[in-house]
Design an enzyme around this catalytic site. Sequence first.
Site, PDB file in Angstrom:
ATOM      1  N   GLN A   1      -8.488   7.613  10.077  1.00 38.63           N
ATOM      2  CA  GLN A   1      -7.683   6.400  10.236  1.00 38.63           C
ATOM      3  C   GLN A   1      -8.572   5.345  10.894  1.00 38.63           C
ATOM      4  O   GLN A   1      -8.717   5.307  12.108  1.00 38.63           O
ATOM      5  CB  GLN A   1      -6.451   6.699  11.081  1.00 38.63           C
ATOM      6  CG  GLN A   1      -5.603   7.850  10.552  1.00 38.63           C
ATOM      7  CD  GLN A   1      -4.914   7.517   9.235  1.00 38.63           C
ATOM      8  OE1 GLN A   1      -4.084   6.612   9.165  1.00 38.63           O
ATOM      9  NE2 GLN A   1      -5.260   8.254   8.189  1.00 38.63           N
TER      10      GLN A   1
ATOM     11  N   ALA B   1       4.791   4.076  12.080  1.00 35.69           N
ATOM     12  CA  ALA B   1       3.688   4.781  11.432  1.00 35.69           C
ATOM     13  C   ALA B   1       2.618   3.818  10.914  1.00 35.69           C
ATOM     14  O   ALA B   1       2.761   2.595  10.973  1.00 35.69           O
ATOM     15  CB  ALA B   1       4.223   5.644  10.299  1.00 35.69           C
ATOM     16  N   HIS B   2       1.557   4.411  10.363  1.00 33.76           N
ATOM     17  CA  HIS B   2       0.404   3.604   9.952  1.00 33.76           C
ATOM     18  C   HIS B   2       0.735   2.663   8.788  1.00 33.76           C
ATOM     19  O   HIS B   2       1.538   2.961   7.924  1.00 33.76           O
ATOM     20  CB  HIS B   2      -0.795   4.488   9.612  1.00 33.76           C
ATOM     21  CG  HIS B   2      -0.567   5.497   8.542  1.00 33.76           C
ATOM     22  ND1 HIS B   2      -1.545   6.377   8.135  1.00 33.76           N
ATOM     23  CD2 HIS B   2       0.509   5.783   7.767  1.00 33.76           C
ATOM     24  CE1 HIS B   2      -1.080   7.144   7.166  1.00 33.76           C
ATOM     25  NE2 HIS B   2       0.164   6.803   6.937  1.00 33.76           N
ATOM     26  N   ASN B   3       0.098   1.503   8.840  1.00 30.70           N
ATOM     27  CA  ASN B   3       0.193   0.476   7.789  1.00 30.70           C
ATOM     28  C   ASN B   3       1.553  -0.215   7.713  1.00 30.70           C
ATOM     29  O   ASN B   3       1.806  -0.971   6.773  1.00 30.70           O
ATOM     30  CB  ASN B   3      -0.168   1.053   6.416  1.00 30.70           C
ATOM     31  CG  ASN B   3      -1.591   1.573   6.362  1.00 30.70           C
ATOM     32  OD1 ASN B   3      -1.822   2.768   6.580  1.00 30.70           O
ATOM     33  ND2 ASN B   3      -2.532   0.697   6.107  1.00 30.70           N
TER      34      ASN B   3
END
Length: 345
Positions: free
Chosen positions: A195, A236-238
């Site tokens: 990541q 969460a990511h993005n």
Amino acid sequence: MKKTLREIAEYLGGTVSGDGEVLIGGLATLDDAGEGTLTFLANPKYAAKVATTKASAVLMGTGGNTHGKNAIFHPNPYLAFAKLLTLFYTAPAKPVGVLPGAFVADGVKLGADVSVYPGASIGAGAVIGDRVVLHPGVVLYPGVVVGNDVTLHANVSVRERCRIGNRVTIHDGTVIGSDGFGYAPDGASYYKIPQIGIVIIEDDVEIGSNCVIDRAALEATRIRRGTKIDNLVQIAHNVVIGEDCIIVSQVGISGSTQLGNHVTLGGQVGVAGHIKIGDNVMIGAKSGVAGNVEPNQVLSGIPVMPHRDWLRSAGIAPKLPEMKKTLSALEKRVAELEAKLAKGE
């Protein structure tokens, strides 16, 4: 500090009803107020308490029933009371400078009037703006950028290269920029996807305690200007959250989902990944959002549906056991009638 009711009304842009010279030295709720305090009425369900409160004056909506009490009329008493808290409350004095026991790595740029408490740690190459307060246990990884007038409370962690805007407050125990939950199956187990993105927190954002906002896999997880996030929220990511959103406690937002501006998510809402929620959407508590949501809607339920439909469905649910018994009895009766018809009876 004491002020006359008239002075307070002028500060707020309100109108006095009663004795404008009465002195106010503090603020309190309707139940706990006493002589010399100002209370407020923002919710009509508590209107009857105005008659019994012991406050010297009441801040209320324009034209409200004062029950003979001194009052300030204001079109938005809730907002006005919030401004008064700022006026009457004096924040504790903070030391200026890097205190003994703090760690500042080489190459860090510190702005003016910065307060770095014992136990805080700032990694190499970080850039810290003016009037920033880093409480004990705050950890800024290398390359972090923090804007002006930011307060990071105890044990906040901001991972490498993440960026915090101006006038941001982050409460105790929150983690900004932890690794996103990304793994690629290799047939036998799971291969961790690095990541390598960041988190960007824009200006005027406030984030509660013990939240986690994961860094993007490649680019940026972004919280846009003015958004307020309650305690115990997982992002969460993005994910991209729009401007002036309200995210209430225990919400979970899965990866790559995008929220528009002025979105409200009630407590414990779960949002699936890779979907879009439009502007001005309100989602009721404990709802599950599995697909895209068009703008300007109020939704609730699992899966979400128009809020009025959900209320009707929820009202029916307790009756389902009895309805099942009735349906079974009807099915049995229909079967008996069909059998008689088949015999020509």
